[in-house]
Design a protein around this motif. Structure first.
Motif, PDB file in Angstrom:
ATOM      1  N   GLN A  70     101.258  16.268  21.467  1.00 36.17           N
ATOM      2  CA  GLN A  70     101.116  15.366  20.309  1.00 36.17           C
ATOM      3  C   GLN A  70     101.531  13.866  20.814  1.00 36.17           C
ATOM      4  OE1 GLN A  70     101.554  17.526  16.931  1.00 36.17           O
ATOM      5  NE2 GLN A  70      99.921  18.524  17.167  1.00 36.17           N
ATOM      6  N   ILE A  71     101.770  13.135  19.612  1.00 36.80           N
ATOM      7  CA  ILE A  71     101.949  11.665  19.878  1.00 36.80           C
ATOM      8  C   ILE A  71     102.307  10.971  19.535  1.00 36.80           C
ATOM      9  CG2 ILE A  71     102.215  11.123  22.673  1.00 36.80           C
ATOM     10  CD1 ILE A  71     100.204   8.646  21.940  1.00 36.80           C
ATOM     11  N   PRO A  72     103.404   9.682  18.138  1.00 33.23           N
ATOM     12  CA  PRO A  72     103.286   9.532  17.201  1.00 33.23           C
ATOM     13  C   PRO A  72     101.582   8.388  17.467  1.00 33.23           C
ATOM     14  CG  PRO A  72     104.912   9.014  17.457  1.00 33.23           C
ATOM     15  CD  PRO A  72     104.489  10.194  18.946  1.00 33.23           C
ATOM     16  N   ALA A  73     101.437   8.648  15.981  1.00 31.12           N
ATOM     17  CA  ALA A  73      99.703   8.081  15.580  1.00 31.12           C
ATOM     18  C   ALA A  73      99.584   6.066  15.712  1.00 31.12           C
ATOM     19  CB  ALA A  73      99.452   8.679  14.582  1.00 31.12           C
TER      20      ALA A  73
ATOM     21  N   GLY B 274      85.420  17.779  30.084  1.00 32.53           N
ATOM     22  CA  GLY B 274      85.304  18.379  28.996  1.00 32.53           C
ATOM     23  C   GLY B 274      83.609  19.092  29.607  1.00 32.53           C
ATOM     24  N   TYR B 275      82.786  20.624  29.760  1.00 29.71           N
ATOM     25  CA  TYR B 275      82.350  20.086  30.308  1.00 29.71           C
ATOM     26  C   TYR B 275      81.414  21.668  30.009  1.00 29.71           C
ATOM     27  CZ  TYR B 275      83.575  16.616  33.836  1.00 29.71           C
ATOM     28  OH  TYR B 275      83.783  15.107  34.661  1.00 29.71           O
ATOM     29  N   LYS B 276      80.153  21.476  30.238  1.00 28.65           N
ATOM     30  CA  LYS B 276      79.921  22.702  29.754  1.00 28.65           C
ATOM     31  C   LYS B 276      78.582  23.296  30.914  1.00 28.65           C
ATOM     32  CE  LYS B 276      78.774  22.300  24.530  1.00 28.65           C
ATOM     33  NZ  LYS B 276      77.784  21.752  23.388  1.00 28.65           N
ATOM     34  N   LEU B 277      78.044  23.832  30.834  1.00 34.72           N
ATOM     35  CA  LEU B 277      77.029  24.633  31.977  1.00 34.72           C
ATOM     36  C   LEU B 277      75.617  25.320  30.917  1.00 34.72           C
ATOM     37  CD1 LEU B 277      76.342  25.200  34.687  1.00 34.72           C
ATOM     38  CD2 LEU B 277      77.400  27.410  34.904  1.00 34.72           C
ATOM     39  N   GLY B 278      75.213  25.251  30.321  1.00 41.22           N
ATOM     40  CA  GLY B 278      74.230  25.342  30.106  1.00 41.22           C
ATOM     41  C   GLY B 278      74.125  25.329  28.501  1.00 41.22           C
ATOM     42  N   ASP B 279      74.401  26.089  27.917  1.00 40.14           N
ATOM     43  CA  ASP B 279      75.417  26.222  26.246  1.00 40.14           C
ATOM     44  C   ASP B 279      76.817  26.181  26.123  1.00 40.14           C
ATOM     45  OD1 ASP B 279      72.913  24.855  25.560  1.00 40.14           O
ATOM     46  OD2 ASP B 279      72.413  27.908  24.751  1.00 40.14           O
ATOM     47  N   LYS B 280      77.228  27.076  27.957  1.00 35.55           N
ATOM     48  CA  LYS B 280      78.693  27.637  27.167  1.00 35.55           C
ATOM     49  C   LYS B 280      79.893  26.657  28.173  1.00 35.55           C
ATOM     50  CE  LYS B 280      80.848  31.383  29.700  1.00 35.55           C
ATOM     51  NZ  LYS B 280      81.220  32.616  30.879  1.00 35.55           N
ATOM     52  N   VAL B 281      80.385  26.756  27.337  1.00 36.85           N
ATOM     53  CA  VAL B 281      81.993  25.971  27.885  1.00 36.85           C
ATOM     54  C   VAL B 281      82.411  26.486  28.999  1.00 36.85           C
ATOM     55  CG1 VAL B 281      84.177  24.188  26.977  1.00 36.85           C
ATOM     56  CG2 VAL B 281      82.466  25.019  25.752  1.00 36.85           C
ATOM     57  N   ILE B 282      82.575  25.387  30.261  1.00 40.09           N
ATOM     58  CA  ILE B 282      83.304  25.710  31.143  1.00 40.09           C
ATOM     59  C   ILE B 282      85.021  25.375  31.517  1.00 40.09           C
ATOM     60  CG2 ILE B 282      81.061  27.178  32.419  1.00 40.09           C
ATOM     61  CD1 ILE B 282      81.542  24.073  33.942  1.00 40.09           C
ATOM     62  N   ARG B 283      84.847  24.189  30.700  1.00 38.13           N
ATOM     63  CA  ARG B 283      86.127  23.709  30.066  1.00 38.13           C
ATOM     64  C   ARG B 283      86.228  22.409  29.425  1.00 38.13           C
ATOM     65  NH1 ARG B 283      88.085  19.739  34.885  1.00 38.13           N
ATOM     66  NH2 ARG B 283      87.151  18.759  33.724  1.00 38.13           N
ATOM     67  N   PHE B 284      87.484  23.105  28.097  1.00 34.91           N
ATOM     68  CA  PHE B 284      87.326  21.965  27.179  1.00 34.91           C
ATOM     69  C   PHE B 284      87.942  20.896  26.965  1.00 34.91           C
ATOM     70  CE2 PHE B 284      86.928  26.888  25.200  1.00 34.91           C
ATOM     71  CZ  PHE B 284      86.045  26.235  24.219  1.00 34.91           C
ATOM     72  N   PRO B 285      87.570  19.987  26.631  1.00 35.00           N
ATOM     73  CA  PRO B 285      88.300  18.192  26.854  1.00 35.00           C
ATOM     74  C   PRO B 285      89.404  18.679  26.838  1.00 35.00           C
ATOM     75  CG  PRO B 285      86.547  18.571  25.169  1.00 35.00           C
ATOM     76  CD  PRO B 285      86.736  19.546  25.886  1.00 35.00           C
ATOM     77  N   LYS B 286      90.763  18.600  27.482  1.00 34.50           N
ATOM     78  CA  LYS B 286      92.182  17.961  27.283  1.00 34.50           C
ATOM     79  C   LYS B 286      92.513  16.491  26.326  1.00 34.50           C
ATOM     80  CE  LYS B 286      92.800  21.013  31.244  1.00 34.50           C
ATOM     81  NZ  LYS B 286      93.154  21.961  32.017  1.00 34.50           N
ATOM     82  N   VAL B 287      92.981  16.264  26.071  1.00 34.42           N
ATOM     83  CA  VAL B 287      93.244  15.899  25.251  1.00 34.42           C
ATOM     84  C   VAL B 287      94.711  15.223  24.507  1.00 34.42           C
ATOM     85  CG1 VAL B 287      90.854  15.405  24.057  1.00 34.42           C
ATOM     86  CG2 VAL B 287      92.550  16.193  22.454  1.00 34.42           C
ATOM     87  N   VAL B 288      94.964  14.015  24.118  1.00 40.61           N
ATOM     88  CA  VAL B 288      95.929  13.595  23.081  1.00 40.61           C
ATOM     89  C   VAL B 288      96.054  13.914  21.856  1.00 40.61           C
ATOM     90  CG1 VAL B 288      98.233  12.149  23.177  1.00 40.61           C
ATOM     91  CG2 VAL B 288      97.182  13.018  25.734  1.00 40.61           C
ATOM     92  N   ILE B 289      96.717  14.025  20.770  1.00 38.68           N
ATOM     93  CA  ILE B 289      96.150  13.819  19.156  1.00 38.68           C
ATOM     94  C   ILE B 289      97.518  12.847  18.040  1.00 38.68           C
ATOM     95  CG2 ILE B 289      94.792  15.627  18.780  1.00 38.68           C
ATOM     96  CD1 ILE B 289      96.933  17.057  17.897  1.00 38.68           C
ATOM     97  N   GLY B 290      97.192  12.413  17.739  1.00 38.47           N
ATOM     98  CA  GLY B 290      98.322  11.736  16.388  1.00 38.47           C
ATOM     99  C   GLY B 290      98.704  12.880  15.801  1.00 38.47           C
ATOM    100  N   GLN B 291     100.245  12.070  15.431  1.00 43.04           N
ATOM    101  CA  GLN B 291     100.905  13.428  14.631  1.00 43.04           C
ATOM    102  C   GLN B 291     100.928  12.200  13.960  1.00 43.04           C
ATOM    103  OE1 GLN B 291     104.327  14.006  16.840  1.00 43.04           O
ATOM    104  NE2 GLN B 291     104.282  15.315  15.390  1.00 43.04           N
TER     105      GLN B 291
END
Length: 183
Positions: free
Chosen positions: A147-150, A166-183
């Motif tokens: 988290q960083i200051p917004a 992030g990626y899905k294989l069919g309907d199953k998530v195999i890797r969630f997207p890695k994100v930075v969020i505002g605080q």
């Protein structure tokens, strides 16, 4: 005894014999009906057992068919997971090559290979999860790295940067997207 009395006695015996035979026939019919009812009950029980067994078998076939389809759809999951870092490396290479104006031919070659890899993986069921800067953060769908200051008020609690797709294989998530969020 007179003839008339004998005749009456014979008639009386015939009536008694007839009544006895009727009672015996009634008993035998009752026994036959009882046996018939027992047999009908047994047949009905066997039909019920057969129907249950048939239904169980149909459920077994459906379940194994679903499991087989699921196995085929996710069998390539391990291969896809191992190829995702290669895909990430291609994206990084393309972003760095675009900065270098002298490497136009190299960029075209790498882009061609990258597109071929993406198309092949998409044919096998891999889909990128669409996410952009400014989307609302959801812990069920995203993995927060930091988290960083917004930079502005409207970006608080929202995605500021996408570190890894992030990626899905069919309907199953195999890797969630890695994100930075505002605080």
């Amino acid at each position: 005894m007179s003839k008339k009395d004998k005749k009456q006695d014979i008639e009386q015996e015939k009536v008694e014999t007839s009544q006895t035979e009727t009672v015996e026939v009634d008993k035998q019919q009752a026994e036959n009906q009882s046996v018939e009812e027992k047999l009908k009950d047994q047949v009905q029980q066997e039909k019920d057992k057969f129907l249950r067994l048939f239904a169980e078998f149909e459920n077994y076939k459906k379940r194994t068919s679903r499991e087989r389809i699921e196995l085929f759809s996710t069998a390539s999951e391990d291969v896809m997971k191992t190829l995702l870092p290669v895909l990430d490396d291609f994206e990084r290479a393309l972003s760095h090559i675009e900065e270098d104006k002298e490497a136009e031919e190299l960029r075209k070659g790498v882009l061609l290979i990258y597109q071929k890899l993406i198309n092949t993986l998409e044919q096998k069921g891999l889909k990128a999860i669409k996410i952009e800067k400014g989307d609302a953060f959801n812990a069920d769908n995203h993995e927060a790295i930091t988290q960083i200051p917004a930079p502005s008020e409207d970006l608080k609690g929202k995605i500021i940067d996408v570190i890894e797709k992030g990626y899905k294989l069919g309907d199953k998530v195999i890797r969630f997207p890695k994100v930075v969020i505002g605080q």
